[in-house]
Design a protein around this motif. Structure first.
Motif, mmCIF file in Angstrom:
data_model
loop_
_atom_site.group_PDB
_atom_site.id
_atom_site.type_symbol
_atom_site.label_atom_id
_atom_site.label_comp_id
_atom_site.label_asym_id
_atom_site.label_seq_id
_atom_site.Cartn_x
_atom_site.Cartn_y
_atom_site.Cartn_z
ATOM 1 N N SER A 1 0.923 -1.225 -0.016
ATOM 2 C CA SER A 1 -0.079 -0.283 0.212
ATOM 3 C C SER A 1 0.783 1.199 0.056
ATOM 4 C CB SER A 1 -0.920 -0.023 1.342
ATOM 5 O OG SER A 1 -1.725 -1.002 1.099
ATOM 6 N N ILE A 2 0.448 2.315 -0.817
ATOM 7 C CA ILE A 2 1.126 3.459 -1.095
ATOM 8 C C ILE A 2 0.166 4.626 -0.486
ATOM 9 C CG2 ILE A 2 2.311 5.244 -2.668
ATOM 10 C CD1 ILE A 2 3.973 2.555 -2.025
ATOM 11 N N TRP A 3 0.474 5.388 0.554
ATOM 12 C CA TRP A 3 -0.392 6.205 1.196
ATOM 13 C C TRP A 3 -0.337 7.825 0.448
ATOM 14 C CZ3 TRP A 3 -3.974 3.370 3.242
ATOM 15 C CH2 TRP A 3 -3.807 2.186 3.493
ATOM 16 N N SER A 4 0.959 8.119 -0.177
ATOM 17 C CA SER A 4 0.942 9.354 -0.855
ATOM 18 C C SER A 4 1.868 9.383 -1.848
ATOM 19 C CB SER A 4 1.402 10.602 0.501
ATOM 20 O OG SER A 4 2.624 10.166 0.841
ATOM 21 N N ALA A 5 2.116 10.484 -2.300
ATOM 22 C CA ALA A 5 3.069 10.663 -3.582
ATOM 23 C C ALA A 5 3.941 11.781 -3.347
ATOM 24 C CB ALA A 5 2.405 10.607 -4.837
ATOM 25 N N CYS A 6 5.170 11.764 -4.007
ATOM 26 C CA CYS A 6 5.952 12.938 -4.196
ATOM 27 C C CYS A 6 6.809 13.101 -5.279
ATOM 28 C CB CYS A 6 6.815 13.333 -2.917
ATOM 29 S SG CYS A 6 8.231 12.005 -2.671
ATOM 30 N N GLY A 7 7.176 14.130 -5.851
ATOM 31 C CA GLY A 7 7.888 14.077 -7.127
ATOM 32 C C GLY A 7 9.155 15.468 -6.963
ATOM 33 N N GLY A 8 10.101 14.808 -7.661
ATOM 34 C CA GLY A 8 11.240 15.942 -7.443
ATOM 35 C C GLY A 8 12.530 15.432 -8.232
ATOM 36 N N GLU A 9 13.077 16.515 -8.581
ATOM 37 C CA GLU A 9 14.667 16.175 -9.315
ATOM 38 C C GLU A 9 15.886 16.730 -8.539
ATOM 39 O OE1 GLU A 9 14.746 14.708 -12.299
ATOM 40 O OE2 GLU A 9 12.312 14.807 -12.232
ATOM 41 N N LEU A 10 15.479 17.283 -7.371
ATOM 42 C CA LEU A 10 16.545 17.806 -6.405
ATOM 43 C C LEU A 10 16.418 16.805 -5.183
ATOM 44 C CD1 LEU A 10 16.691 21.591 -7.191
ATOM 45 C CD2 LEU A 10 18.196 19.832 -7.897
ATOM 46 N N VAL A 11 17.601 16.540 -4.474
ATOM 47 C CA VAL A 11 17.771 15.783 -3.486
ATOM 48 C C VAL A 11 16.862 16.540 -2.349
ATOM 49 C CG1 VAL A 11 19.170 14.749 -1.690
ATOM 50 C CG2 VAL A 11 19.746 14.522 -4.168
ATOM 51 N N ALA A 12 17.236 17.841 -2.030
ATOM 52 C CA ALA A 12 16.661 18.491 -1.160
ATOM 53 C C ALA A 12 15.268 18.599 -1.301
ATOM 54 C CB ALA A 12 17.132 20.040 -1.109
ATOM 55 N N GLU A 13 14.606 18.814 -2.398
ATOM 56 C CA GLU A 13 13.326 18.541 -2.859
ATOM 57 C C GLU A 13 12.769 17.204 -2.382
ATOM 58 O OE1 GLU A 13 12.596 18.934 -7.039
ATOM 59 O OE2 GLU A 13 12.745 21.015 -7.025
ATOM 60 N N ILE A 14 13.331 16.252 -2.488
ATOM 61 C CA ILE A 14 12.701 14.944 -2.254
ATOM 62 C C ILE A 14 12.842 14.713 -0.645
ATOM 63 C CG2 ILE A 14 13.263 12.339 -2.363
ATOM 64 C CD1 ILE A 14 14.353 13.092 -5.298
#
Length: 117
Positions: free
Chosen positions: A24-37
Motif C-alpha cells: 500500500s502506498i499512502w501518498s506521492a511526491c515528485g522531485g529532481e533535487l535531493v533537497a526537494e525529495i
C-alpha cells in the motif's frame, strides 16, 4: 493505493520488486533535487523522479518510501536496481514526464503528504 495500480496508471514496468505489487502506498511526491525529495518524501509514499543515481535509492531507504518510479524512460544502471532489490524497494520506470505521472496519480485519488495540500 497499491503499487500494482500505480504501475497500471503510469503504464510503467517493474525494474525490481514486482513481488511487492500489493504494498500500500499512502501518498506521492515528485522531485529532481535531493533537497526537494528530502523535504517532501513521506513514509510509504511513491517517489517519482528523473534522478537515477544510487543516492536516490539510499534516500528512498532513509525516507522509508514504498517505491520509486523513474520518469521520462530514464535508463537505470544495474547497480541501482541491485541495491534497491537488496533492500526490498520496488523500482518502476515510466516513459511519462514527471508532471503527467504525478497528475495521473492525483486524478486517481493519491495525494501528497498531509501538510502539502
Amino acid at each position: 493505493m497499491k503499487i500494482s495500480r500505480i504501475q497500471e496508471l503510469l503504464e510503467a514496468r517493474y525494474l525490481t520488486g514486482e513481488a511487492f505489487q500489493d504494498r500500500s502506498i499512502w501518498s506521492a511526491c515528485g522531485g529532481e533535487l535531493v533537497a526537494e525529495i528530502l523535504k517532501s518524501a513521506d513514509r510509504d509514499c511513491v517517489l517519482l523522479t528523473g534522478l537515477t543515481t544510487s543516492e536516490v535509492v539510499r534516500l528512498g531507504i532513509i525516507a522509508e518510501v514504498g517505491c520509486i518510479v523513474f520518469v521520462r524512460g530514464r535508463r537505470v544502471d544495474r547497480g541501482v536496481i541491485d541495491a534497491a532489490a537488496e533492500c526490498r524497494l520496488p523500482l518502476l520506470s515510466t516513459s511519462l514526464p514527471l508532471f503527467v505521472a504525478c497528475g495521473q496519480l492525483y486524478m486517481d485519488g493519491l495525494r501528497g503528504f498531509a501538510e502539502s495540500w
